[in-house]
Each structure stands twice: as structure tokens, then as C-alpha cells.
Design a protein around this motif. Structure first.
Motif, PDB file in Angstrom:
ATOM      1  N   ALA A 104       0.494  -1.299  -0.377  1.00  0.00           N
ATOM      2  CA  ALA A 104       0.132  -0.414  -0.134  1.00  0.00           C
ATOM      3  C   ALA A 104       0.699   1.698  -0.014  1.00  0.00           C
ATOM      4  CB  ALA A 104      -0.846  -0.019   1.187  1.00  0.00           C
ATOM      5  N   CYS A 105       1.915   1.360   1.025  1.00  0.00           N
ATOM      6  CA  CYS A 105       3.306   2.758   0.789  1.00  0.00           C
ATOM      7  C   CYS A 105       3.520   2.584  -0.622  1.00  0.00           C
ATOM      8  CB  CYS A 105       4.145   2.471   1.516  1.00  0.00           C
ATOM      9  SG  CYS A 105       3.336   2.263   3.641  1.00  0.00           S
ATOM     10  N   LEU A 106       4.049   1.956  -1.087  1.00  0.00           N
ATOM     11  CA  LEU A 106       4.572   1.433  -2.278  1.00  0.00           C
ATOM     12  C   LEU A 106       3.696   2.090  -3.530  1.00  0.00           C
ATOM     13  CD1 LEU A 106       6.887  -1.273  -2.884  1.00  0.00           C
ATOM     14  CD2 LEU A 106       7.406   0.710  -2.446  1.00  0.00           C
ATOM     15  N   MET A 107       2.705   1.367  -3.062  1.00  0.00           N
ATOM     16  CA  MET A 107       1.215   2.184  -4.532  1.00  0.00           C
ATOM     17  C   MET A 107       1.281   3.438  -4.495  1.00  0.00           C
ATOM     18  SD  MET A 107      -1.595  -1.367  -4.817  1.00  0.00           S
ATOM     19  CE  MET A 107      -2.302  -0.496  -6.023  1.00  0.00           C
ATOM     20  N   ALA A 108       0.604   4.288  -2.729  1.00  0.00           N
ATOM     21  CA  ALA A 108       0.601   5.419  -2.408  1.00  0.00           C
ATOM     22  C   ALA A 108       1.933   5.972  -3.203  1.00  0.00           C
ATOM     23  CB  ALA A 108       0.354   5.641  -1.063  1.00  0.00           C
ATOM     24  N   LEU A 109       2.165   6.011  -2.805  1.00  0.00           N
ATOM     25  CA  LEU A 109       4.005   6.780  -2.531  1.00  0.00           C
ATOM     26  C   LEU A 109       3.538   6.626  -4.157  1.00  0.00           C
ATOM     27  CD1 LEU A 109       5.947   8.310  -2.375  1.00  0.00           C
ATOM     28  CD2 LEU A 109       7.491   6.175  -2.222  1.00  0.00           C
ATOM     29  N   SER A 110       4.236   6.275  -4.801  1.00  0.00           N
ATOM     30  CA  SER A 110       3.764   6.535  -7.189  1.00  0.00           C
ATOM     31  C   SER A 110       2.092   6.480  -7.114  1.00  0.00           C
ATOM     32  CB  SER A 110       3.908   4.493  -7.336  1.00  0.00           C
ATOM     33  OG  SER A 110       4.504   4.061  -6.978  1.00  0.00           O
ATOM     34  N   LEU A 111       1.477   6.626  -6.930  1.00  0.00           N
ATOM     35  CA  LEU A 111       0.467   7.569  -6.642  1.00  0.00           C
ATOM     36  C   LEU A 111       0.173   9.064  -6.687  1.00  0.00           C
ATOM     37  CD1 LEU A 111      -2.639   7.324  -8.153  1.00  0.00           C
ATOM     38  CD2 LEU A 111      -3.945   6.881  -6.161  1.00  0.00           C
ATOM     39  N   TYR A 112       0.808   8.906  -5.546  1.00  0.00           N
ATOM     40  CA  TYR A 112       1.348  10.517  -4.886  1.00  0.00           C
ATOM     41  C   TYR A 112       2.230  11.641  -6.437  1.00  0.00           C
ATOM     42  CZ  TYR A 112       2.166  14.910  -2.700  1.00  0.00           C
ATOM     43  OH  TYR A 112       2.395  16.502  -2.347  1.00  0.00           O
ATOM     44  N   MET A 113       3.236  10.939  -6.147  1.00  0.00           N
ATOM     45  CA  MET A 113       3.973  11.411  -7.469  1.00  0.00           C
ATOM     46  C   MET A 113       3.419  11.621  -8.570  1.00  0.00           C
ATOM     47  SD  MET A 113       7.834   9.099  -5.848  1.00  0.00           S
ATOM     48  CE  MET A 113       8.820  10.174  -7.095  1.00  0.00           C
ATOM     49  N   ALA A 114       2.744  10.743  -9.018  1.00  0.00           N
ATOM     50  CA  ALA A 114       2.101  10.220 -10.019  1.00  0.00           C
ATOM     51  C   ALA A 114       1.087  12.203 -10.470  1.00  0.00           C
ATOM     52  CB  ALA A 114       1.792   9.269 -11.375  1.00  0.00           C
ATOM     53  N   THR A 115       0.905  12.298  -9.115  1.00  0.00           N
ATOM     54  CA  THR A 115      -0.820  12.345  -9.443  1.00  0.00           C
ATOM     55  C   THR A 115      -0.025  14.151  -9.210  1.00  0.00           C
ATOM     56  OG1 THR A 115      -2.615  11.425  -7.770  1.00  0.00           O
ATOM     57  CG2 THR A 115      -2.393  13.389  -7.996  1.00  0.00           C
ATOM     58  N   HIS A 116       1.021  14.860  -8.428  1.00  0.00           N
ATOM     59  CA  HIS A 116       2.254  15.928  -8.293  1.00  0.00           C
ATOM     60  C   HIS A 116       2.329  16.118  -9.657  1.00  0.00           C
ATOM     61  CE1 HIS A 116       4.062  18.823  -6.437  1.00  0.00           C
ATOM     62  NE2 HIS A 116       5.151  18.064  -7.322  1.00  0.00           N
ATOM     63  N   ASP A 117       3.025  15.294 -10.046  1.00  0.00           N
ATOM     64  CA  ASP A 117       3.540  15.478 -11.851  1.00  0.00           C
ATOM     65  C   ASP A 117       2.768  15.781 -11.996  1.00  0.00           C
ATOM     66  OD1 ASP A 117       5.881  15.128 -13.315  1.00  0.00           O
ATOM     67  OD2 ASP A 117       4.675  14.292 -14.528  1.00  0.00           O
ATOM     68  N   LEU A 118       1.667  15.596 -12.729  1.00  0.00           N
ATOM     69  CA  LEU A 118       0.659  15.635 -13.605  1.00  0.00           C
ATOM     70  C   LEU A 118      -0.189  17.282 -13.313  1.00  0.00           C
ATOM     71  CD1 LEU A 118      -1.404  14.831 -15.758  1.00  0.00           C
ATOM     72  CD2 LEU A 118      -2.930  14.100 -14.052  1.00  0.00           C
ATOM     73  N   GLY A 119      -0.308  17.090 -11.907  1.00  0.00           N
ATOM     74  CA  GLY A 119      -0.129  18.573 -11.870  1.00  0.00           C
ATOM     75  C   GLY A 119       0.598  19.613 -12.097  1.00  0.00           C
ATOM     76  N   MET A 120       1.366  19.516 -11.838  1.00  0.00           N
ATOM     77  CA  MET A 120       2.700  20.687 -12.460  1.00  0.00           C
ATOM     78  C   MET A 120       2.781  20.331 -14.284  1.00  0.00           C
ATOM     79  SD  MET A 120       3.311  21.365  -9.843  1.00  0.00           S
ATOM     80  CE  MET A 120       5.038  22.663  -9.986  1.00  0.00           C
ATOM     81  N   ARG A 121       2.533  19.488 -14.160  1.00  0.00           N
ATOM     82  CA  ARG A 121       2.510  19.506 -15.517  1.00  0.00           C
ATOM     83  C   ARG A 121       1.655  20.848 -16.491  1.00  0.00           C
ATOM     84  NH1 ARG A 121       5.151  16.210 -18.936  1.00  0.00           N
ATOM     85  NH2 ARG A 121       6.344  14.252 -17.802  1.00  0.00           N
ATOM     86  N   LEU A 122      -0.138  20.119 -15.665  1.00  0.00           N
ATOM     87  CA  LEU A 122      -1.161  20.991 -16.126  1.00  0.00           C
ATOM     88  C   LEU A 122      -0.799  22.433 -15.758  1.00  0.00           C
ATOM     89  CD1 LEU A 122      -4.126  18.523 -14.728  1.00  0.00           C
ATOM     90  CD2 LEU A 122      -3.148  19.182 -17.193  1.00  0.00           C
ATOM     91  N   ILE A 123      -0.369  22.845 -14.816  1.00  0.00           N
ATOM     92  CA  ILE A 123      -0.725  23.931 -14.759  1.00  0.00           C
ATOM     93  C   ILE A 123       0.712  24.953 -15.552  1.00  0.00           C
ATOM     94  CG2 ILE A 123       1.065  25.852 -12.721  1.00  0.00           C
ATOM     95  CD1 ILE A 123      -0.122  23.682 -10.531  1.00  0.00           C
ATOM     96  N   ASP A 124       2.430  23.844 -15.128  1.00  0.00           N
ATOM     97  CA  ASP A 124       2.993  24.697 -16.766  1.00  0.00           C
ATOM     98  C   ASP A 124       2.362  24.515 -18.260  1.00  0.00           C
ATOM     99  OD1 ASP A 124       5.013  24.372 -14.922  1.00  0.00           O
ATOM    100  OD2 ASP A 124       5.585  23.157 -15.670  1.00  0.00           O
ATOM    101  N   GLU A 125       1.231  23.546 -18.327  1.00  0.00           N
ATOM    102  CA  GLU A 125       0.918  24.051 -19.680  1.00  0.00           C
ATOM    103  C   GLU A 125      -0.023  24.921 -19.785  1.00  0.00           C
ATOM    104  OE1 GLU A 125      -1.304  20.250 -20.793  1.00  0.00           O
ATOM    105  OE2 GLU A 125       0.630  19.024 -20.986  1.00  0.00           O
ATOM    106  N   THR A 126      -0.572  25.280 -18.417  1.00  0.00           N
ATOM    107  CA  THR A 126      -1.843  26.384 -18.155  1.00  0.00           C
ATOM    108  C   THR A 126      -0.866  27.308 -18.581  1.00  0.00           C
ATOM    109  OG1 THR A 126      -3.342  25.128 -17.571  1.00  0.00           O
ATOM    110  CG2 THR A 126      -3.472  27.545 -17.396  1.00  0.00           C
ATOM    111  N   LEU A 127      -0.046  27.858 -17.832  1.00  0.00           N
ATOM    112  CA  LEU A 127       0.908  29.111 -17.974  1.00  0.00           C
ATOM    113  C   LEU A 127       1.600  29.597 -19.355  1.00  0.00           C
ATOM    114  CD1 LEU A 127       3.161  28.543 -14.654  1.00  0.00           C
ATOM    115  CD2 LEU A 127       1.267  30.515 -15.363  1.00  0.00           C
TER     116      LEU A 127
END
Length: 418
Positions: free
Chosen positions: A22-45
């Protein structure tokens, strides 16, 4: 973990494995979500910058955006300080993360037509969403750990059922049932092989016990026969009036040694029996046993300037074999009589405690500290007396202590478990 039963250990292992996954999956999911959010913000900018450049070309006086989440600033060679905050001035072109007070921003810096453009995207809301997401992930991990533990505890009950059954059969197996095979009750698997190994071990142990029982019975018979011959001979010699006093004393010594050997052999045979063989319904009177041991060994005090004090409580009775009790008490009394040349000997039976205190040679410190290793008594040469006393006390759960100083005296104490 090794102190726990097998079932909780497996359940904990399931829980640990579930927590790790669960910790491995949660870490992977959080990093993917954070990276996706930052990509969306950069695309918006990037989209906002491209749109503003297009509007700027159509209308050079267009102002940069000023919304809740997006702020824009422009500097040029003719006016490099107009409305530009100090925290933006040192930023080079590119993407930057910036924190101003309690707010966080994603900053895009770009140069175009001798002007520098600064676009700030407020990421505070994004960070709050990530914090809520982390809380949800933590709750999910706890739920997975709990489900893994409960599921593992439930599943392992069926998995280890054969092992539990084997453990129960081994624990409840009495010597009378050793001839029955354990392996017949289990399948031909790992547990069956373990049961077969137990059967082989028990068969070897049973054969060893049979050999020892036969040896003990034969030895006891031969020893008792020899002692009976010796005692019969001494009895005949004692009836001879022609014996001198010195000869009669020697015959009496032989008779006492033979009787002591017979009693010692009986005690050792009783000690070798099973616990249940020693469970007796009769009550042995301790006071009578103490008095009998004193009278039997009183000859050791002959011609010695010793004051003997005996005080016994006749109320104490123990559910033990009288012969074993006599052996234990008589050994302590004989040692006190034999190794005290002068002074006092006190034998006190009060409550459930027997105390034998003398002013004899005493114990060396190393002897008292070792508390009677085999064949070590008050003085070398007294056989296995105190070792046997200690074993008898351990068999019946009695307390036994031995204290003393060399040249001052010894105090032996037995605390009977009533």
C-alpha cells in the motif's frame, strides 16, 4: 515475533506485506498525481503566455492578466521597475517555484521583443488538494493494513490447522499412547513428514526407556539381594556373644552402611519415576520423620561436647513419599552431626520450615555460591547427599537454601510446599 503464536505471526506478516504494498502504491500514485498537476499548471502558463503574446501583437497596450489564480508582470529596457515585485527581479527565464508569505506560486519567465514577461500561477489550492489526497491515502493504507491483518488471521487458521492439530496431539500425548503412530492421522505432506519424524523420535525414546527400565529393575534386584545378604550376615554376627565391643562396633557400622545404601537406592529409584508415580494419598508426618532421623544418627554425637536442641511442630503433614522425605531430612541431620565437633546443633520445625543450624566446620564461600554441584557437600567425601536433597526439593517444589562460613557453622533450611 518469535514469542507470539504462529497464527498472530502470520497475520502480522500479512499486515506488514499489505502495508508495504500500500505504501509503494500510495507513493507512486502521489508522485504521479503531483507530476500531473505540475504539468497541467505549466501547460496553463504556456497557454496564457501565448495568448497574451498574440493580444500584445494586436494591441501593444494590452495589460497582463490579473485574476485570483494568475498574475502577470512586464518589464522592458525603458521601464525595468514598473510594478515588478522585488522577489521576481532576480528570476531568469524559465519555470520556478516561489513562496510568498503563506502562498505558493509557479512562475513562468519569458523574454520577447526586448521585454520580460512574468506570469505567476497560485498553486496554494493545488497543494491543499494534495494534502487532502495524502490524508485519504493514509486512511486507505490503514484500512488495507487492517484488512490484511484480519484476512491473514482468518486465512491462516485453515492453513495451519494441520500444524495446530499436530501440536495438540504431541502436547496431550501420554507415554501410554507413544505406540500409536502420529503420521497415520495426517496427509503425506510436510506436516505428515514432521509427524513421521516425531514417531521415529518417540520410538527411539520408548526403546531407550524400556532398556533403562529393564536395567534399573535388574540392578535394583541384584543390589537388594546383595544388601539383604549383608544385612542377614550382620544380624547373625550381632547375635554372637563372643564378639568384643570393638568388633561389635565394626559390625554395627557395616549394618548402618548397608541400610543407608538400601535407603539411598530406594530414593534414587523413586526419583527416577514419573511424577504421577509419586502422587500419594497418605500424609507423611514431618515431625516423626525428623525425630526418627535424629535418633538414627545420634551415635555420631557420641563423646562430643555438643548441645542438641530439637523443637518440632507435630501438626505438619505432607503428601509425599515418606522414604524420600526421610532421605532429605536425614542427609541434612547427618551432615550436621558428622561435621560438628563441639558447640550447638539446633533442629527447628516451625510452620512449614525446617531449619538445621550447627556450629561445625561450615561451608567455603565457593561451595555456597555454587549451591551444591553434583557430588559436592559440606566437605568432600560425603557423596551425593546434598545433591540428592536439592533434587528432592526441586521435585516437590520445596525451597532449599544453604548458608554458612568456614569455621563458624552452617544453616540448612527447607521450606515445604503445603
Amino acid at each position: 515475533m518469535r514469542r507470539l503464536d504462529l497464527r498472530p505471526r502470520v497475520a502480522l506478516a500479512f499486515a506488514a506485506f499489505g502495508a508495504a504494498i500500500a505504501c509503494l502504491m500510495a507513493l507512486s500514485l502521489y508522485m504521479a498525481t503531483h507530476d500531473l498537476g505540475m504539468r497541467l499548471i505549466d501547460e496553463t502558463l504556456s497557454a496564457e503566455l501565448d495568448d497574451f503574446f498574440a493580444r500584445r501583437e494586436r494591441n501593444p497596450h494590452s495589460l497582463p492578466p490579473r485574476t485570483v489564480t494568475l498574475h502577470g508582470y512586464i518589464t522592458s529596457a525603458s521601464d525595468s521597475t514598473r510594478e515588478l515585485p522585488e522577489y521576481l527581479a532576480p528570476l531568469p527565464p524559465g519555470r520556478h517555484d516561489l513562496m510568498v508569505g503563506a502562498s505558493t506560486y509557479r512562475v513562468a519567465v519569458a523574454d520577447r521583443d526586448e521585454s520580460r514577461y512574468y506570469f505567476l500561477y497560485d498553486t496554494s489550492l493545488q497543494h491543499r488538494r494534495e494534502e487532502r489526497f495524502l490524508l485519504l491515502v493514509a486512511i486507505s493504507i490503514l484500512a488495507i493494513v487492517l484488512i490484511s491483518a484480519v484476512g491473514g488471521f482468518w486465512l491462516v487458521g485453515g492453513v495451519i490447522a494441520p500444524v495446530t492439530e499436530l501440536a495438540r496431539k504431541v502436547k496431550d500425548r501420554s507415554p501410554d499412547l507413544w505406540s500409536l503412530r502420529l503420521a497415520d492421522a495426517f496427509a503425506q505432506d510436510e506436516v505428515g513428514e514432521l509427524a513421521h519424524a516425531f514417531d521415529l523420535h518417540l520410538s527411539r525414546l520408548r526403546a531407550f526407556m524400556e532398556r533403562e527400565r529393564a536395567f534399573t529393575a535388574d540392578l535394583s534386584h541384584e543390589l537388594r539381594t546383595s544388601l539383604a545378604v549383608i544385612l542377614g550376615a550382620t544380624e547373625i554376627l550381632m547375635s554372637d556373644d563372643a564378639l568384643s565391643d570393638k568388633q561389635r562396633a565394626r559390625v554395627e557400622r557395616v549394618e548402618r552402611a548397608a541400610r543407608d545404601m538400601a535407603e539411598m537406592g530406594s530414593a534414587l529409584l523413586l526419583m527416577a519415576r514419573e511424577e504421577r508415580a509419586l502422587a500419594l494419598d497418605e500424609q507423611a508426618p514431618v515431625a516423626e520423620v525428623v525425630t526418627e532421623a535424629v535418633e538414627k544418627h545420634r551415635f555420631l554425637l557420641k563423646n562430643k561436647p555438643i548441645q542438641l536442641v530439637v523443637r518440632v511442630d507435630p501438626a505438619l503433614r505432607l503428601a509425599v513419599d515418606r522414604g524420600l522425605l526421610f532421605i532429605a531430612v536425614a542427609n541434612l541431620i547427618r551432615n550436621a552431626f558428622a561435621y560438628t565437633e563441639q558447640g550447638e546443633i539446633h533442629i527447628l520445625l516451625e510452620g512449614n520450615t525446617l531449619t538445621i543450624r550447627d556450629t561445625g566446620r561450615g561451608l567455603r564461600a565457593r561451595q555456597a555460591d555454587a549451591l551444591l554441584p553434583r557430588h559436592l557437600t559440606q566437605h568432600q567425601g560425603a557423596g551425593i547427599g546434598l545433591t540428592l536433597v536439592k533434587r528432592i526439593c526441586e521435585r516437590f517444589g520445596w525451597g532449599f537454601s544453604l548458608e554458612g562460613q568456614e569455621g563458624i557453622g552452617t544453616t540448612a533450611m527447607m521450606r515445604f510446599a503445603v
